[in-house]
Design a protein around this motif. Structure first.
Motif, PDB file in Angstrom:
ATOM      1  N   THR A 146      30.399  38.818  37.054  1.00  0.00           N
ATOM      2  CA  THR A 146      30.412  37.554  37.790  1.00  0.00           C
ATOM      3  C   THR A 146      30.246  37.826  39.279  1.00  0.00           C
ATOM      4  O   THR A 146      31.017  38.599  39.859  1.00  0.00           O
ATOM      5  CB  THR A 146      31.731  36.787  37.563  1.00  0.00           C
ATOM      6  N   ASN A 257      36.788  32.360  38.795  1.00  0.00           N
ATOM      7  CA  ASN A 257      35.635  32.346  37.912  1.00  0.00           C
ATOM      8  C   ASN A 257      35.406  33.665  37.189  1.00  0.00           C
ATOM      9  O   ASN A 257      34.571  33.754  36.284  1.00  0.00           O
ATOM     10  CB  ASN A 257      34.361  32.003  38.721  1.00  0.00           C
ATOM     11  N   ASP A 259      35.830  36.577  34.616  1.00  0.00           N
ATOM     12  CA  ASP A 259      36.289  36.599  33.235  1.00  0.00           C
ATOM     13  C   ASP A 259      37.447  37.574  33.098  1.00  0.00           C
ATOM     14  O   ASP A 259      37.370  38.687  33.624  1.00  0.00           O
ATOM     15  CB  ASP A 259      35.127  37.039  32.327  1.00  0.00           C
TER      16      ASP A 259
END
Length: 259
Positions: A146, A257, A259
């Motif tokens: 991410t 955001n 994971d």
């Protein structure tokens, strides 16, 4: 006429006893205050000052910050996005960055947490144990694939968000290009918000080839890029001095955001 008995001066004994009682109360109050300050420093909150510009613009040189400790009690640990204060994990503080030790009364206050200490480091947690941190996606740091949007809290950079990368002494060719790190369990990958001026985890990171080495000496050298969770003093909660810079420290939403 019989002689009159002389009485002792009124209040002379009472005055001495009153003085001693007041002195005893002052001593008790002073000792209690010192013990309370030691308790607060050890378990609750401690003052530190910022010795370098590695966390600008959020934390400037000579800012005084309060570091809270209860967040990491009872199994809690640093999270991505936290700004933490930690002991030097191994030659991270250069000789010219070591602040002068406080002397005299200030030294005594520092011991009980009433005068800011500057012999630790402060950085932002980017990755925790098990995370994969790499650079870069269109100039952005990736955590577990991410891409982080760090524009709201890091200093502006010319090309990407991690320009201090080197190989334990020698800068990697290409600067930001192609570095990757898997954070060991019980350790943290940390970076300064002023990426062009922060000798952080990316600065101490080994090249991928050296990271894969089975040589114990090389593995030990490479491990210096990560901060043991046990070395963390606490989380920066607020800037309290100077007063015009007072503010609370929050974890940026971009880390939610990951994971």
């Amino acid at each position: 006429m019989g002689a009159m008995n002389e009485e002792p001066a009124a209040g002379s004994g009472q005055g001495s006893r009153g003085f001693l009682r007041s002195l005893g109360e002052i001593v008790i109050i002073a000792v209690t205050a010192v013990l309370l300050a030691i308790f607060i420093k050890t378990f609750l909150v401690q003052a530190f000052y910022i010795p370098s510009g590695s966390m600008e613009p959020g934390l400037a040189i000579n800012d005084r910050v309060l570091v809270e400790k209860p967040s990491y009690w009872l199994g809690g640990s640093p999270e991505r996005g936290d700004v933490v204060v930690f002991a030097d994990p191994g030659d991270w503080i250069f000789a010219n960055q070591i602040p002068p030790s406080p002397s005299g009364f200030r030294a005594a206050l520092s011991k009980i947490g009433l005068y800011p200490s500057g012999d630790h480091l402060v950085k932002r947690v980017i990755g925790v144990g098990g995370d994969t941190v790499e650079c870069c996606d269109s100039g952005r740091i990736l955590v577990n694939g991410t891409a982080l949007d760090e524009t709201s809290f890091i200093a502006p950079t010319d090309h990407c968000d991690g320009p201090m990368t080197q190989d334990n002494g020698a800068y990697l060719a290409g600067g930001c290009k192609g570095w990757k790190a898997v954070v060991p369990k019980g350790r943290l990958f940390v970076m300064g918000d002023n990426r062009a001026n922060s000798a952080d985890s990316s600065f101490h990171l080994c090249s991928p080839k050296r990271q894969r080495s089975t040589d114990p000496a090389i593995k030990e050298t490479c491990s210096s890029a990560y901060v043991p969770v046990s070395d963390v003093v606490g989380r920066v909660a607020a800037v309290f001095w100077p007063t015009d810079r007072f503010g609370l420290e929050h974890r940026p939403a971009t880390f939610d955001n990951v994971d």
